[in-house]
Design a protein around this motif. Structure first.
Motif, PDB file in Angstrom:
ATOM      1  N   ASP A 255       0.869  -1.167   0.000  1.00 22.30           N
ATOM      2  CA  ASP A 255       0.000   0.000   0.000  1.00 22.30           C
ATOM      3  C   ASP A 255       0.910   1.223   0.000  1.00 22.30           C
ATOM      4  OD1 ASP A 255      -2.232  -1.616   0.156  1.00 22.30           O
ATOM      5  OD2 ASP A 255      -2.495  -1.371   2.317  1.00 22.30           O
TER       6      ASP A 255
ATOM      7  N   SER B 194      -3.583  -0.558  -2.587  1.00 18.08           N
ATOM      8  CA  SER B 194      -3.647  -1.599  -3.616  1.00 18.08           C
ATOM      9  C   SER B 194      -3.354  -2.990  -3.077  1.00 18.08           C
ATOM     10  CB  SER B 194      -2.655  -1.248  -4.731  1.00 18.08           C
ATOM     11  OG  SER B 194      -1.390  -0.891  -4.185  1.00 18.08           O
TER      12      SER B 194
ATOM     13  N   SER C 280      -3.813  -4.080  -0.040  1.00 22.72           N
ATOM     14  CA  SER C 280      -4.963  -4.481   0.771  1.00 22.72           C
ATOM     15  C   SER C 280      -6.132  -4.929  -0.100  1.00 22.72           C
ATOM     16  CB  SER C 280      -5.409  -3.319   1.670  1.00 22.72           C
ATOM     17  OG  SER C 280      -4.404  -2.985   2.599  1.00 22.72           O
ATOM     18  N   THR C 281      -6.305  -4.263  -1.234  1.00 23.78           N
ATOM     19  CA  THR C 281      -7.391  -4.623  -2.147  1.00 23.78           C
ATOM     20  C   THR C 281      -7.168  -5.994  -2.770  1.00 23.78           C
ATOM     21  OG1 THR C 281      -7.806  -2.292  -2.652  1.00 23.78           O
ATOM     22  CG2 THR C 281      -8.642  -3.907  -4.225  1.00 23.78           C
TER      23      THR C 281
ATOM     24  N   MET D  17      -7.098  -2.416  -8.395  1.00 18.95           N
ATOM     25  CA  MET D  17      -6.245  -2.326  -7.204  1.00 18.95           C
ATOM     26  C   MET D  17      -6.115  -0.887  -6.721  1.00 18.95           C
ATOM     27  SD  MET D  17      -3.099  -5.053  -7.498  1.00 18.95           S
ATOM     28  CE  MET D  17      -2.638  -4.775  -9.211  1.00 18.95           C
TER      29      MET D  17
ATOM     30  N   GLY E 225      -8.467   1.110  -6.652  1.00 16.43           N
ATOM     31  CA  GLY E 225      -9.732   1.502  -6.059  1.00 16.43           C
ATOM     32  C   GLY E 225     -10.774   2.009  -7.034  1.00 16.43           C
TER      33      GLY E 225
ATOM     34  N   HIS F  19     -13.631   1.292  -8.889  1.00 14.25           N
ATOM     35  CA  HIS F  19     -14.582   0.171  -8.857  1.00 14.25           C
ATOM     36  C   HIS F  19     -15.194  -0.127 -10.213  1.00 14.25           C
ATOM     37  CE1 HIS F  19     -18.360   2.582  -8.997  1.00 14.25           C
ATOM     38  NE2 HIS F  19     -17.569   3.514  -8.528  1.00 14.25           N
TER      39      HIS F  19
ATOM     40  N   CYS G 171     -13.982  -3.085 -12.100  1.00  7.72           N
ATOM     41  CA  CYS G 171     -14.374  -4.439 -11.710  1.00  7.72           C
ATOM     42  C   CYS G 171     -15.348  -5.039 -12.717  1.00  7.72           C
ATOM     43  CB  CYS G 171     -14.994  -4.426 -10.310  1.00  7.72           C
ATOM     44  SG  CYS G 171     -13.814  -4.053  -8.988  1.00  7.72           S
TER      45      CYS G 171
ATOM     46  N   MET H 169     -13.183  -8.218  -4.522  1.00  5.44           N
ATOM     47  CA  MET H 169     -12.456  -7.026  -4.957  1.00  5.44           C
ATOM     48  C   MET H 169     -13.388  -5.846  -5.127  1.00  5.44           C
ATOM     49  SD  MET H 169      -9.744  -6.545  -8.089  1.00  5.44           S
ATOM     50  CE  MET H 169      -8.313  -6.900  -7.070  1.00  5.44           C
TER      51      MET H 169
ATOM     52  N   ARG I 169     -14.149  -4.258  -1.867  1.00 10.55           N
ATOM     53  CA  ARG I 169     -12.997  -3.537  -1.283  1.00 10.55           C
ATOM     54  C   ARG I 169     -12.745  -2.199  -1.953  1.00 10.55           C
ATOM     55  NH1 ARG I 169      -8.706  -8.633  -0.821  1.00 10.55           N
ATOM     56  NH2 ARG I 169      -9.728  -9.662   0.963  1.00 10.55           N
ATOM     57  N   CYS I 170     -13.095  -2.080  -3.233  1.00  6.96           N
ATOM     58  CA  CYS I 170     -12.794  -0.812  -3.924  1.00  6.96           C
ATOM     59  C   CYS I 170     -14.039   0.003  -4.236  1.00  6.96           C
ATOM     60  CB  CYS I 170     -11.970  -1.056  -5.180  1.00  6.96           C
ATOM     61  SG  CYS I 170     -12.786  -1.956  -6.487  1.00  6.96           S
TER      62      CYS I 170
END
Length: 231
Positions: free
Chosen positions: A167, A172, A174-175, A207, A209, A211, A214, A225, A228-229
């Motif tokens: 991070d 990233s 953590s994601t 990664m 963030g 979204h 995705c 994922m 998380r984002c």
């Protein structure tokens, strides 16, 4: 007039097998090419597009460009002074530097960005992170505007590897933690757990963030994922 993109903007990044200095120079070369390509796209925008929301939080397109100029103009000492002055509030620090480097008009903001295309100034020596700044923020601008552009896979791969490892400017690692990420267009693969697959760019943006990227991914790990984002 439309600015010509240096030939390196469309060529794969070839990272040397030996030598930290040579590898760093290759990353800077990729960063310069990414900035040049973005400046070329920005030259075609009208005032309405400059004021469009980006994928980067509350910032509009022009503010993202000013932020990129600030990042390429701020060395370690300046960064430390600024973050201390903001009492370690990164949002306040970023906003102050953005205002400093934003022009009176979009054309002036673009001209200021052009001046730093070949800059190697950065707050730290994590060159892959600063390449990532340009790639991610470039897509923050292009995707909402529907501007087609795919950065060289090998350049994005270096950013993806850096993002998966820690991070830093974004959460990233953590994601991606506890997931198996596999690129469908290049060599990037990392982690263990439920699979998430897609292009190297989509994995990198997720990664970071973003979204909406995705939607471009597949596999049983995508819901994790996405959660998380999500904004």
């Amino acid at each position: 007039m439309r600015q010509a993109i240096p030939s390196t903007a469309t060529q794969p990044l070839e990272l040397p097998l030996a030598g930290a200095t040579a590898a760093r120079d290759a990353l800077w070369s990729a960063t310069h090419a990414a900035r040049a390509a973005l400046a070329d796209d920005l030259a075609e925008l009208d005032d309405t597009q400059w004021a469009q929301p980006s994928l980067c939080g509350r910032w509009i397109v022009e503010e993202v460009v000013a932020h990129l100029t600030a990042a390429a103009s701020t060395g370690t000492v300046r960064w430390l002074t600024s973050i201390l002055g903001a009492r370690f509030d990164s949002d306040l620090h970023n906003q102050r530097r953005l205002v400093e480097h934003r022009g009176a008009t979009p054309a002036e903001t673009l001209e200021r960005f052009r001046r730093v295309i070949t800059s190697t100034t950065a707050p730290t020596g994590h060159t892959a992170a600063w390449l990532g700044e340009v790639i991610v923020h470039g897509q923050d601008i292009r995707r909402p505007l529907g501007l087609p552009h795919t950065p060289p896979v090998q350049a994005v791969t270096e950013v993806a590897r850096f993002y998966a490892s820690r991070d830093f400017t974004v959460a990233s690692h953590s994601t991606a933690k506890g997931l198996r990420l596999e690129a469908t267009d290049g060599p990037f693969a990392t982690g263990a757990g439920p699979l998430v697959s897609g292009t190297t760019l989509a994995l990198t943006m997720a990664m970071a963030g973003r979204h909406v990227y995705c939607d471009d991914l597949t596999g049983p790990g995508v819901p994790i994922m996405r959660a998380r984002c999500s904004p």
